[in-house]
Write a protein that holds these residues in place. Structure first.
Motif, PDB file in Angstrom:
ATOM      1  N   GLY A  60       0.780  -1.222   0.000  1.00  0.00           N
ATOM      2  CA  GLY A  60       0.000   0.000   0.000  1.00  0.00           C
ATOM      3  C   GLY A  60       0.813   1.274   0.000  1.00  0.00           C
ATOM      4  O   GLY A  60       0.245   2.368   0.115  1.00  0.00           O
ATOM      5  N   ASN A  61       2.144   1.177  -0.134  1.00  0.00           N
ATOM      6  CA  ASN A  61       2.964   2.375  -0.231  1.00  0.00           C
ATOM      7  C   ASN A  61       2.774   3.076  -1.573  1.00  0.00           C
ATOM      8  O   ASN A  61       2.892   4.303  -1.663  1.00  0.00           O
ATOM      9  CB  ASN A  61       4.445   2.037  -0.049  1.00  0.00           C
ATOM     10  N   ARG A  63      -0.017   3.470  -4.700  1.00  0.00           N
ATOM     11  CA  ARG A  63      -1.371   3.210  -5.165  1.00  0.00           C
ATOM     12  C   ARG A  63      -1.316   2.657  -6.591  1.00  0.00           C
ATOM     13  O   ARG A  63      -0.417   2.994  -7.357  1.00  0.00           O
ATOM     14  CB  ARG A  63      -2.203   4.495  -5.138  1.00  0.00           C
ATOM     15  N   PRO A  85      -7.094   4.780   4.105  1.00  0.00           N
ATOM     16  CA  PRO A  85      -5.811   4.710   4.812  1.00  0.00           C
ATOM     17  C   PRO A  85      -5.899   4.104   6.212  1.00  0.00           C
ATOM     18  O   PRO A  85      -5.024   3.340   6.618  1.00  0.00           O
ATOM     19  CB  PRO A  85      -5.358   6.173   4.858  1.00  0.00           C
ATOM     20  N   ARG A  86      -6.941   4.407   6.969  1.00  0.00           N
ATOM     21  CA  ARG A  86      -7.032   3.878   8.331  1.00  0.00           C
ATOM     22  C   ARG A  86      -7.217   2.365   8.332  1.00  0.00           C
ATOM     23  O   ARG A  86      -6.663   1.667   9.187  1.00  0.00           O
ATOM     24  CB  ARG A  86      -8.180   4.548   9.087  1.00  0.00           C
ATOM     25  N   LEU A  88      -6.114   0.415   5.974  1.00  0.00           N
ATOM     26  CA  LEU A  88      -4.814  -0.110   5.560  1.00  0.00           C
ATOM     27  C   LEU A  88      -3.865  -0.188   6.752  1.00  0.00           C
ATOM     28  O   LEU A  88      -3.137  -1.171   6.915  1.00  0.00           O
ATOM     29  CB  LEU A  88      -4.223   0.773   4.463  1.00  0.00           C
ATOM     30  N   MET A  89      -3.874   0.826   7.602  1.00  0.00           N
ATOM     31  CA  MET A  89      -3.019   0.806   8.780  1.00  0.00           C
ATOM     32  C   MET A  89      -3.391  -0.342   9.708  1.00  0.00           C
ATOM     33  O   MET A  89      -2.516  -1.020  10.255  1.00  0.00           O
ATOM     34  CB  MET A  89      -3.107   2.144   9.520  1.00  0.00           C
TER      35      MET A  89
END
Length: 233
Positions: A60-61, A63, A85-86, A88-89
């Protein structure tokens, strides 16, 4: 056969070179493969074929421009290509680990704390986390006198051993590895081979770049030729 932990399908990526008047640099097109628990798969191909870019897309670094990167997270399947993003984290915290080529840490934090941090983040008591980190650093032949020092002061090989310890210390069902043994001597390469084999036996799925032929042949079950995706791009 069980469901894959990682499924990549139809992935495309092109870099836009804004300093070159918007020139387009195709990386991959139509990339697709699956990865199952307990296997280690290498991304193969020459330098510039897109191996590291593809690994960073899975994490996910980077796109993607099109396609899907689906990761099984317990009973849920998360598409890294589209997830917020959240989410993904959270996926990284619970399911997806990463050992990069370079160690990036907070200055002035000692190597033992750096290696133990994923465990404390999982809720493991600090004393237990430090003990497990110390055992792993010792196995990787990092002298105990260095454990309290910040890794920024270490040699490349010493930093990479801390990096490996940090990446392997906590259980993550999916592990990404970008040339984990590039800076290591023969003895420590053997240690890493052993650690990877232990992860496989524990059911971890590993996707990596292994330029060291000895390591690749020892741990990898198959190789995905990334040049096929680069040709399509």
């Amino acid at each position: 056969m069980s469901e894959p932990i990682l499924s990549v399908s139809g992935v495309e990526k092109t870099f836009i070179l804004h300093l070159r008047e918007g020139a387009r640099l195709p990386v991959v097109s139509g990339a697709g493969f699956e990865l199952f628990s307990g296997e280690c798969v290498a991304l193969g191909g020459p330098s510039g074929a897109g191996k590291s870019s593809l690994l960073k897309m899975v994490y996910g670094n980077y796109r993607v421009d099109a396609g899907h990167i689906r990761v099984r997270d317990g009973d849920e399947v998360v598409d890294v290509a589209t997830t917020p993003p959240r989410r993904l984290m959270r996926l990284r915290e619970t399911t997806m680990g990463y050992v990069s080529q370079f160690l990036r840490v907070i200055p002035r934090v000692g190597a033992l704390d750096v290696a133990a941090e994923p465990l404390t983040g999982d809720g493991v008591p600090r004393e237990e986390a430090l003990a497990r980190a110390g055992a792993l650093l010792a196995r990787l032949n990092l002298p105990e006198r260095l454990w309290g020092l910040p890794p920024a002061t270490f040699s490349g090989g010493e930093q990479q051993r801390v990096n490996i310890a940090r990446g392997l210390i906590a259980h993550r069902p999916l592990l990404l590895m970008d040339e984990p043994t590039a800076s290591l001597d023969a003895a420590n390469r053997q240690v890493v081979i052993g650690l990877i084999e232990e992860k496989k036996r524990a059911g971890v799925a590993i996707l990596g770049i292994f330029h060291d032929a000895e390591v690749r042949e020892a741990v990898c079950d198959r190789v995905i030729d990334v040049t096929e995706f680069a040709k399509a791009a």
